[in-house]
Design an enzyme around this catalytic site. Structure first.
Site, mmCIF file in Angstrom:
data_model
loop_
_atom_site.group_PDB
_atom_site.id
_atom_site.type_symbol
_atom_site.label_atom_id
_atom_site.label_comp_id
_atom_site.label_asym_id
_atom_site.label_seq_id
_atom_site.Cartn_x
_atom_site.Cartn_y
_atom_site.Cartn_z
ATOM 1 N N GLY A 38 0.821 -1.217 0.000
ATOM 2 C CA GLY A 38 0.000 0.000 0.000
ATOM 3 C C GLY A 38 0.850 1.259 0.000
ATOM 4 N N VAL A 39 1.803 1.338 0.923
ATOM 5 C CA VAL A 39 2.614 2.562 1.055
ATOM 6 C C VAL A 39 3.588 2.688 -0.117
ATOM 7 C CG1 VAL A 39 4.274 3.784 2.511
ATOM 8 C CG2 VAL A 39 2.399 2.527 3.580
ATOM 9 N N VAL A 85 5.681 6.928 12.927
ATOM 10 C CA VAL A 85 4.713 7.317 13.968
ATOM 11 C C VAL A 85 3.851 8.456 13.425
ATOM 12 C CG1 VAL A 85 4.398 8.083 16.361
ATOM 13 C CG2 VAL A 85 6.465 6.827 15.737
ATOM 14 N N GLY A 130 -11.469 -2.843 5.916
ATOM 15 C CA GLY A 130 -10.048 -2.845 5.547
ATOM 16 C C GLY A 130 -9.189 -2.014 6.482
ATOM 17 N N GLU A 141 -5.169 -5.067 10.105
ATOM 18 C CA GLU A 141 -4.257 -5.985 9.428
ATOM 19 C C GLU A 141 -5.092 -7.212 9.053
ATOM 20 O OE1 GLU A 141 -0.999 -5.462 8.748
ATOM 21 O OE2 GLU A 141 -1.194 -3.465 9.600
ATOM 22 N N ASP A 150 1.776 -2.843 17.893
ATOM 23 C CA ASP A 150 2.145 -1.791 16.935
ATOM 24 C C ASP A 150 2.168 -0.424 17.629
ATOM 25 O OD1 ASP A 150 2.772 -1.363 14.120
ATOM 26 O OD2 ASP A 150 0.964 -0.108 14.102
ATOM 27 N N LYS A 159 5.376 2.219 18.331
ATOM 28 C CA LYS A 159 5.372 3.660 18.025
ATOM 29 C C LYS A 159 5.814 4.478 19.236
ATOM 30 C CE LYS A 159 1.659 3.255 14.661
ATOM 31 N NZ LYS A 159 0.266 3.529 14.360
HETATM 32 N N1 LIG Z 1 -0.547 1.396 5.739
HETATM 33 C C1 LIG Z 1 -0.395 2.479 6.482
HETATM 34 O O1 LIG Z 1 -1.271 3.378 6.534
HETATM 35 C C2 LIG Z 1 0.877 2.661 7.271
HETATM 36 C C3 LIG Z 1 1.021 3.772 8.120
HETATM 37 C C4 LIG Z 1 2.229 3.956 8.814
HETATM 38 C C5 LIG Z 1 3.252 3.033 8.672
HETATM 39 N N2 LIG Z 1 3.054 1.928 7.876
HETATM 40 C C6 LIG Z 1 4.151 0.964 7.769
HETATM 41 O O2 LIG Z 1 4.628 0.953 6.430
HETATM 42 C C7 LIG Z 1 5.071 -0.354 6.086
HETATM 43 C C8 LIG Z 1 4.357 -0.793 4.816
HETATM 44 O O3 LIG Z 1 2.956 -0.840 5.047
HETATM 45 P P1 LIG Z 1 1.967 -1.320 3.891
HETATM 46 O O4 LIG Z 1 0.601 -1.061 4.380
HETATM 47 O O5 LIG Z 1 2.405 -0.792 2.573
HETATM 48 O O6 LIG Z 1 2.282 -2.925 3.925
HETATM 49 P P2 LIG Z 1 1.906 -4.005 2.824
HETATM 50 O O7 LIG Z 1 0.807 -3.519 1.960
HETATM 51 O O8 LIG Z 1 1.764 -5.298 3.553
HETATM 52 O O9 LIG Z 1 3.222 -4.098 1.890
HETATM 53 C C9 LIG Z 1 4.439 -4.614 2.310
HETATM 54 C C10 LIG Z 1 5.315 -4.819 1.095
HETATM 55 O O10 LIG Z 1 6.609 -5.232 1.525
HETATM 56 C C11 LIG Z 1 7.041 -6.336 0.724
HETATM 57 N N3 LIG Z 1 8.073 -7.077 1.446
HETATM 58 C C12 LIG Z 1 7.970 -7.873 2.526
HETATM 59 N N4 LIG Z 1 9.190 -8.305 2.913
HETATM 60 C C13 LIG Z 1 10.089 -7.749 2.061
HETATM 61 C C14 LIG Z 1 11.504 -7.778 1.932
HETATM 62 N N5 LIG Z 1 12.258 -8.473 2.782
HETATM 63 N N6 LIG Z 1 12.084 -7.046 0.949
HETATM 64 C C15 LIG Z 1 11.332 -6.335 0.077
HETATM 65 N N7 LIG Z 1 10.001 -6.264 0.135
HETATM 66 C C16 LIG Z 1 9.386 -6.960 1.122
HETATM 67 C C17 LIG Z 1 5.777 -7.111 0.451
HETATM 68 O O11 LIG Z 1 5.999 -7.953 -0.636
HETATM 69 P P3 LIG Z 1 4.899 -9.049 -1.144
HETATM 70 O O12 LIG Z 1 3.886 -8.234 -1.883
HETATM 71 O O13 LIG Z 1 5.680 -9.966 -2.006
HETATM 72 O O14 LIG Z 1 4.357 -9.682 0.106
HETATM 73 C C18 LIG Z 1 4.835 -5.929 0.137
HETATM 74 O O15 LIG Z 1 5.050 -5.486 -1.180
HETATM 75 C C19 LIG Z 1 4.773 -1.230 7.312
HETATM 76 O O16 LIG Z 1 5.949 -1.360 8.073
HETATM 77 C C20 LIG Z 1 3.714 -0.459 8.073
HETATM 78 O O17 LIG Z 1 3.726 -0.712 9.471
HETATM 79 C C21 LIG Z 1 1.919 1.747 7.171
#
Ligand SMILES: NC(=O)c1ccc[n+]([C@@H]2O[C@H](COP(=O)([O-])OP(=O)(O)OC[C@H]3O[C@@H](n4cnc5c(N)ncnc54)[C@H](OP(=O)(O)O)[C@@H]3O)[C@@H](O)[C@H]2O)c1
Length: 355
Positions: free
Chosen positions: A13-14, A153, A208, A211, A222, A226
């Site tokens: 997503g990010v 955070v 959605g 998690e 989580d 933070k």
């Molecule tokens: N979503 C939010 O609003 C939000 C807000 C603040 C912080 N965050 C943080 O931002 C991070 C990403 O969040 P997200 O929502 O984008 O997560 P996500 O949708 O689950 O995406 C994670 C991505 O990381 C990839 N990945 C996993 N292990 C990896 C590795 N070793 N090397 C390279 N790529 C790898 C996954 O690949 P696959 O597709 O192959 O599984 C996926 O593409 C998290 O740490 C989360 O806590 C998110």
């Protein structure tokens, strides 16, 4: 124009929002900051796309599309090198001043991030885990001149930047408090309206907001990560054991499958209703609040006055030397992928500006 090589770990997503923002913002970024980000590599957990000169915008947007459809970034599905080999590849390609961006939620990337920093490259994290492990492994990442982590955070709200400013001007931090989870904030407001906890969980999941396994949110880990990051920045060498965390589910539900957990969650309803009702009698609502002072913290449900602005806001407050009687408050909309990605982009620009 400064051309900056970028290596992106994670296109979820990010990561996808970040790539879209970079592609759509090329022109203002060039005009305002004289920066061009050349995305040399993008990786998911299994595959990678690489071009030493920078992947084209068409390739980047096609990869984002592929991820949305559950496909790998590399259409050929070729297994990618390890993260350490990718760092080596960047060095061999002489990509000086590269920025490595970790927008995964992966464990165990600390050694690679150290390797990146030791080679003189920069790092931007949205992934909290490297900053929230054991103090001994996390400490090199704090206050490092080439590492930024605004989005870890507050999901894009300028929380880290504000704390960094307070520390820079030598303002001692006495207390940190906040509602740091949009998901738990949503669940709490559903409880206010009389909804049973199990139903509020199911609704948050259906929208959605959680998690894939809602226990990731409900366990409070989580939020603990933070507040630990903020506390460590503030100067307390915190370990997980210094922060007491209240889980919103009981240990007997920990090992069930997700569907079984959702089915069994109704056994949590009666106890939670009792707490909600008790708060209500006192004109209060329950909110999931993190509090930290003098190197110790708690994370859990807390009754707060129903009509107070803090009952209706995702916020973080700092009580400090300057802001002692009235804490400094940062509040507003909770995290979303766009704001989180914007926080990452802001960090990337900040690093280039300071180089
Ligand atoms: N979503 C939010 O609003 C939000 C807000 C603040 C912080 N965050 C943080 O931002 C991070 C990403 O969040 P997200 O929502 O984008 O997560 P996500 O949708 O689950 O995406 C994670 C991505 O990381 C990839 N990945 C996993 N292990 C990896 C590795 N070793 N090397 C390279 N790529 C790898 C996954 O690949 P696959 O597709 O192959 O599984 C996926 O593409 C998290 O740490 C989360 O806590 C998110």
């Amino acid at each position: 124009m400064k051309e900056v090589p970028v290596i992106l770990f994670g296109v979820g997503g990010v990561g996808s929002a970040l790539l879209r923002q970079i592609v759509n913002g090329r022109s203002p970024l060039a005009t305002r900051n004289q920066i061009q980000f050349n995305i040399v590599a993008i990786t998911d957990s299994k595959t990678m796309l690489w071009d030493k000169a920078g992947l084209s915008d068409e390739q980047l947007l096609a990869a984002v599309d592929a991820k949305t459809q559950g496909l790998p970034v590399d259409p050929a599905r070729q297994a990618r090198p390890s993260e350490a080999k990718i760092v080596q590849k960047v060095a061999e390609a002489n990509l000086d001043s590269a920025i490595f961006v970790d927008v995964t939620a992966a464990d165990g990337l600390e050694p690679v991030l150290m390797q990146v920093l030791n080679r003189g490259y920069s790092v931007v994290l949205a992934n909290k885990k490297p900053l929230a492990g054991a103090w001994e492994t996390a400490v090199p990442f704090y206050n490092h001149p080439r590492l930024r982590h605004e989005s870890t955070v507050g999901g894009g709200q300028p929380v880290i930047a504000t704390l960094r400013y307070l520390l820079d001007v030598n303002d001692p931090i006495y207390q940190i408090e906040g509602q740091l989870s949009g998901t738990l904030g949503f669940i709490c407001t559903q409880l206010d309206a009389g909804m049973p906890l199990s139903q509020a969980i199911a609704e948050a999941k259906a929208k959605g907001f959680t998690e894939p396994d809602p226990r990731e949110d409900l366990g409070g880990k989580d939020v603990m990560r933070k507040v630990m990051i903020l506390g460590r920045m503030a100067g307390w060498p915190l370990e997980a054991s210094d922060i007491e965390v209240e889980s919103l589910y009981t240990p007997d539900l920990a090992n069930l499958s997700v569907p079984d957990f959702l089915g069994a969650a109704s056994q949590l309803d009666a106890a939670m209703k009792e707490r909600v009702d008790e708060a209500c009698v006192n004109g209060q609502v329950l909110r999931y609040v993190a509090e930290l002072s003098e190197g110790r913290g708690t994370v859990g449900l807390k009754p707060i006055p129903a009509g107070s602005p803090l009952a209706n806001m995702k916020y973080i407050s700092f009580r400090t030397g300057f802001y002692n009687d009235e804490p400094l408050l940062i509040g507003g909309k909770g995290a979303g992928v766009e704001m989180t990605a914007a926080g990452v982009l802001g960090d990337m620009i900040g690093l280039v500006r300071e180089q």
